[in-house]
Enzyme design. Sequence first.
Site, PDB file in Angstrom:
ATOM      1  N   SER A  82       0.858  -1.182   0.000  1.00 46.27           N
ATOM      2  CA  SER A  82       0.000   0.000   0.000  1.00 46.27           C
ATOM      3  C   SER A  82       0.900   1.240   0.000  1.00 46.27           C
ATOM      4  CB  SER A  82      -0.884  -0.060   1.241  1.00 46.27           C
ATOM      5  OG  SER A  82      -1.707   1.074   1.303  1.00 46.27           O
ATOM      6  N   GLU A 114       2.687  11.496  -9.716  1.00 43.69           N
ATOM      7  CA  GLU A 114       1.629  10.830 -10.481  1.00 43.69           C
ATOM      8  C   GLU A 114       0.267  11.097  -9.840  1.00 43.69           C
ATOM      9  OE1 GLU A 114       2.778   6.679 -10.392  1.00 43.69           O
ATOM     10  OE2 GLU A 114       4.882   7.227 -10.736  1.00 43.69           O
ATOM     11  N   LYS A 116      -3.130  10.095  -8.145  1.00 40.15           N
ATOM     12  CA  LYS A 116      -3.532   8.888  -7.414  1.00 40.15           C
ATOM     13  C   LYS A 116      -4.925   8.511  -7.898  1.00 40.15           C
ATOM     14  CE  LYS A 116      -3.662   6.642  -2.965  1.00 40.15           C
ATOM     15  NZ  LYS A 116      -5.043   6.129  -2.980  1.00 40.15           N
ATOM     16  N   ASP A 118      -8.304   6.653  -8.444  1.00 41.79           N
ATOM     17  CA  ASP A 118      -9.131   5.993  -7.446  1.00 41.79           C
ATOM     18  C   ASP A 118      -9.808   4.771  -8.060  1.00 41.79           C
ATOM     19  OD1 ASP A 118      -9.987   5.660  -4.937  1.00 41.79           O
ATOM     20  OD2 ASP A 118     -11.453   7.281  -4.943  1.00 41.79           O
ATOM     21  N   TYR A 224      -4.084   2.449 -16.172  1.00 46.67           N
ATOM     22  CA  TYR A 224      -2.820   3.171 -16.314  1.00 46.67           C
ATOM     23  C   TYR A 224      -1.763   2.421 -15.525  1.00 46.67           C
ATOM     24  CZ  TYR A 224      -4.718   7.483 -18.414  1.00 46.67           C
ATOM     25  OH  TYR A 224      -5.279   8.411 -19.244  1.00 46.67           O
ATOM     26  N   LYS A 315      -2.836  13.141  -0.120  1.00 46.21           N
ATOM     27  CA  LYS A 315      -4.274  13.102  -0.407  1.00 46.21           C
ATOM     28  C   LYS A 315      -4.904  14.488  -0.521  1.00 46.21           C
ATOM     29  CE  LYS A 315      -5.403   8.492   0.741  1.00 46.21           C
ATOM     30  NZ  LYS A 315      -6.540   7.648   1.078  1.00 46.21           N
ATOM     31  N   CYS A 412     -47.740  27.941  -1.069  1.00 44.30           N
ATOM     32  CA  CYS A 412     -49.069  28.507  -1.315  1.00 44.30           C
ATOM     33  C   CYS A 412     -50.204  27.614  -0.819  1.00 44.30           C
ATOM     34  CB  CYS A 412     -49.260  28.794  -2.796  1.00 44.30           C
ATOM     35  SG  CYS A 412     -49.473  27.302  -3.774  1.00 44.30           S
ATOM     36  N   CYS A 433     -49.202  30.447  -6.812  1.00 40.80           N
ATOM     37  CA  CYS A 433     -48.038  30.127  -5.992  1.00 40.80           C
ATOM     38  C   CYS A 433     -46.946  31.196  -6.148  1.00 40.80           C
ATOM     39  CB  CYS A 433     -47.497  28.765  -6.430  1.00 40.80           C
ATOM     40  SG  CYS A 433     -46.199  28.164  -5.366  1.00 40.80           S
TER      41      CYS A 433
HETATM   42  N1  NAD Z   1     -14.439   3.550   3.177  1.00 42.06           N
HETATM   43  C1  NAD Z   1     -13.979   2.456   3.716  1.00 42.06           C
HETATM   44  O1  NAD Z   1     -14.675   1.765   4.443  1.00 42.06           O
HETATM   45  C2  NAD Z   1     -12.593   2.017   3.394  1.00 42.06           C
HETATM   46  C3  NAD Z   1     -12.144   0.749   3.788  1.00 42.06           C
HETATM   47  C4  NAD Z   1     -10.862   0.382   3.456  1.00 42.06           C
HETATM   48  C5  NAD Z   1     -10.037   1.258   2.756  1.00 42.06           C
HETATM   49  N2  NAD Z   1     -10.509   2.481   2.391  1.00 42.06           N
HETATM   50  C6  NAD Z   1      -9.664   3.457   1.652  1.00 42.06           C
HETATM   51  O2  NAD Z   1      -8.565   2.840   1.076  1.00 42.06           O
HETATM   52  C7  NAD Z   1      -7.372   3.370   1.618  1.00 42.06           C
HETATM   53  C8  NAD Z   1      -6.418   2.270   1.877  1.00 42.06           C
HETATM   54  O3  NAD Z   1      -6.321   1.540   0.709  1.00 42.06           O
HETATM   55  P1  NAD Z   1      -4.975   1.161   0.060  1.00 42.06           P
HETATM   56  O4  NAD Z   1      -4.225   0.266   0.930  1.00 42.06           O
HETATM   57  O5  NAD Z   1      -5.261   0.710  -1.310  1.00 42.06           O
HETATM   58  O6  NAD Z   1      -4.133   2.476   0.077  1.00 42.06           O
HETATM   59  P2  NAD Z   1      -4.224   3.774  -0.742  1.00 42.06           P
HETATM   60  O7  NAD Z   1      -5.373   3.773  -1.660  1.00 42.06           O
HETATM   61  O8  NAD Z   1      -4.133   4.895   0.205  1.00 42.06           O
HETATM   62  O9  NAD Z   1      -2.868   3.722  -1.595  1.00 42.06           O
HETATM   63  C9  NAD Z   1      -2.340   2.586  -2.291  1.00 42.06           C
HETATM   64  C10 NAD Z   1      -3.033   2.344  -3.575  1.00 42.06           C
HETATM   65  O10 NAD Z   1      -3.058   3.491  -4.366  1.00 42.06           O
HETATM   66  C11 NAD Z   1      -3.331   3.103  -5.682  1.00 42.06           C
HETATM   67  N3  NAD Z   1      -2.659   4.004  -6.625  1.00 42.06           N
HETATM   68  C12 NAD Z   1      -3.292   4.892  -7.422  1.00 42.06           C
HETATM   69  N4  NAD Z   1      -2.445   5.559  -8.177  1.00 42.06           N
HETATM   70  C13 NAD Z   1      -1.213   5.111  -7.876  1.00 42.06           C
HETATM   71  C14 NAD Z   1       0.087   5.455  -8.361  1.00 42.06           C
HETATM   72  N5  NAD Z   1       0.277   6.394  -9.274  1.00 42.06           N
HETATM   73  N6  NAD Z   1       1.128   4.780  -7.827  1.00 42.06           N
HETATM   74  C15 NAD Z   1       0.959   3.840  -6.894  1.00 42.06           C
HETATM   75  N7  NAD Z   1      -0.250   3.478  -6.397  1.00 42.06           N
HETATM   76  C16 NAD Z   1      -1.331   4.127  -6.891  1.00 42.06           C
HETATM   77  C17 NAD Z   1      -2.949   1.675  -5.811  1.00 42.06           C
HETATM   78  O11 NAD Z   1      -4.100   0.917  -5.981  1.00 42.06           O
HETATM   79  C18 NAD Z   1      -2.357   1.339  -4.487  1.00 42.06           C
HETATM   80  O12 NAD Z   1      -2.622   0.042  -4.092  1.00 42.06           O
HETATM   81  C19 NAD Z   1      -7.763   4.074   2.875  1.00 42.06           C
HETATM   82  O13 NAD Z   1      -6.919   5.159   3.130  1.00 42.06           O
HETATM   83  C20 NAD Z   1      -9.165   4.500   2.583  1.00 42.06           C
HETATM   84  O14 NAD Z   1      -9.104   5.749   1.927  1.00 42.06           O
HETATM   85  C21 NAD Z   1     -11.750   2.854   2.703  1.00 42.06           C
HETATM   86 ZN    ZN Z   2     -47.348  26.426  -4.439  1.00 43.89          ZN
END
Ligand code: NAD
Ligand code: ZN
Length: 672
Positions: A82, A114, A116, A118, A224, A315, A412, A433
């Site tokens: 991670s 880069e 991040k 989602d 990507y 973030k 009204c 109205c």
């Molecule tokens: N809402 C919830 O209930 C819940 C539960 C679990 C996790 N989460 C979320 O997930 C996060 C933890 O997940 P995580 O372990 O995947 O960590 P993370 O999403 O904070 O970071 C690691 C991930 O980022 C991604 N990523 C995207 N662009 C990238 C890039 N350019 N280079 C490298 N990696 C890149 C990859 O998938 C990598 O595995 C938590 O911080 C939370 O935001 C939310």
């Molecule tokens: Zn009305």
Amino acid sequence: MSDNIESQVVALRQQLEDYNYQYYVLDNPSVPDAEYDRVMRQLMALEQQHPELQSPDSPSQKVGGEALSKFEQVTHRVPMLSLDNAFDESEFTAFNRRLKERLLTSKDVTFCCEPKLDGLAVSILYRDGVLVQAATRGDGQVGENITENVKTIRNIPLKLRGEHIPHEVEVRGEVFMDTAGFIKLNETAQAKGDKTFANPRNAAAGSLRQLDSKITAKRPLMFYAYSMGLVEGGELANEHYAQLQQLQGWGLPMSPETKLVDNAQQALAYYQDIMTRRAELPYEIDGVVIKVNDKAQQEQLGFVARAPRWAIAFKFPAQEEITQLLDVEFQVGRTGAITPVARLEPVFVGGVTVSNATLHNGDEIARLGVKIGDTVIVRRAGDVIPQVTQVVLDRRPDDAKEIEFPDTCPVCDSHVERVEGEAVARCTGGLVCRAQRKEAIKHFASRKALDIDGLGDKIVEQLVERELIKTPADLFILKQGHFESLERMGPKSAKNLVAALEEAKQTTLAKFLYSLGIREVGEATAQNLANHFLTLEKVMAASIDTLQQVSDVGVVVAQHIHSFFAEQHNQEVVTALIEVGVTWQDVAAPSEDTQPLAGLTYVLTGTLSQLNRNDAKARLQALGAKVAGSVSKNTDAVYAGEKAGSKLTKAQELGVEVFDEEALIALLNKYE
Ligand SMILES: NC(=O)c1ccc[n+]([C@@H]2O[C@H](COP(=O)([O-])OP(=O)(O)OC[C@H]3O[C@@H](n4cnc5c(N)ncnc54)[C@H](O)[C@@H]3O)[C@@H](O)[C@H]2O)c1
Ligand SMILES: [Zn+2]
């Protein structure tokens, strides 16, 4: 005390395990990421203060969730980790400082920056340039075999191209869904009554982790690449960015936003720049990833339990937050649409403090299953108005209150109508109205309605704002002096306006009906109503069934007309209009003159370029013609536009005359 802390740690771990399960296994999180991150930070802080409580199986030490057993398992030869997080500038600066300390250098570090993305991490293995295996991250050690699904993603090559391809290369990157694709997918699901996804990340994860790759193939997924895992039998560049370029050379897609910078200052500028452009990007990102570029430095820095020391996820402020639904109010729009608005405990989300969010309509309230008092997830992305996207059910208080949609308009007090098949409920008091006043009076005065010369939109707005008029009937009581008091209005135009109002009193029943602004009653429908019923009294007294006997009036329009006249407030305005002298000649019973096309049956087909098909139909009906949906031997003529199909063939078979659009226009113009 320590007992207390221990149980707190246990509770936080349990909470995070639950969140992980919902997020990674079910692809259906129950709380927003911001909440998850807060709980994680709380746990990490306690574990740091009390090292004796640390444990390798704490969620703080682990990656992701377990691989689902319904998939074949893939062991990662190089673990997939991670990333550590920075939530603000000071945390990022601290990251940079730690790097330099560990590297024993005072020189600036070069970073690869880069977006991040989602989505979810995948590993794709190419052997001798051919895609042989793809897997999810899983718990970092063991992932799920999703080879067939990954092969359906359009921008992932099944075969690499170019030179010096290693014998084995494992490409890592993010699979994600762009925003447009996500919205479309949810709309389709909602229309079919299927489950919708909370956000693009879950949509991507849910789409990729399908046992049937045909389903995956239908989903708009993209990829990507952002790093390499295992590599055997090949020469690699010794910098991260250069490696990404190698991947690109072999045909793998890389984010066009990837950028090399010379120091932390520039990385910070990159973060700022991407953040300002966040809403314009076609896909969602939750931050940027800043990576040490030099591979030798990366090796020197190494890893901690679940993340490398040489990279950080910096973030952005969260776009989703949780808060409390305090109450629901109902707003009336200028066309009478009633929108439920959520009053929220103020919460900082998407960069601003939000205290209201739209709930759209009654269907949406039902879909969310939301009650007053609930903890809800609020989403604010870019400039889009904040929305309630989900209820956190396990935080529902015992005294949560059902949301009751009002039966009467909050402005009204006229009754509220919701026509079957429509999501929107509306106030039926169009003529009284306050919320709808300006629009109603503008419409009343417009050319095809009472045609009050000189009573433009600006004048109507002033009259309403100064409360000189409340309903269209009030217009006729105004004196020259009232008009003169308005901005940009001289005595001459005021006098003309009074004369125009006097003249407008003489109208036709059709125009009068049209001027009332009954929903979906256009000019042609008003004409059909007048021709059918002949008097206003009969239109007002007609039942929904009787109304449907009128050409062009279906059940929806009939309901609108019926509830409009059923509303006491509207009846009063109609009476007032007649009392001030609005009048019309009796409508003659249908005759050759008014209904020159009576007894004739037409069919319209193909695409009309100048006319609107529905308008043309209504105008023909107003002239007495029947407009049928299919060609038979009773059809008198077919009017065919471009690309006419089977109806045209049928007409030719039956020897029915066929004319083009020009002929239809000529026919209608003849009787205008
Ligand atoms: N809402 C919830 O209930 C819940 C539960 C679990 C996790 N989460 C979320 O997930 C996060 C933890 O997940 P995580 O372990 O995947 O960590 P993370 O999403 O904070 O970071 C690691 C991930 O980022 C991604 N990523 C995207 N662009 C990238 C890039 N350019 N280079 C490298 N990696 C890149 C990859 O998938 C990598 O595995 C938590 O911080 C939370 O935001 C939310
Ligand atoms: Zn009305």
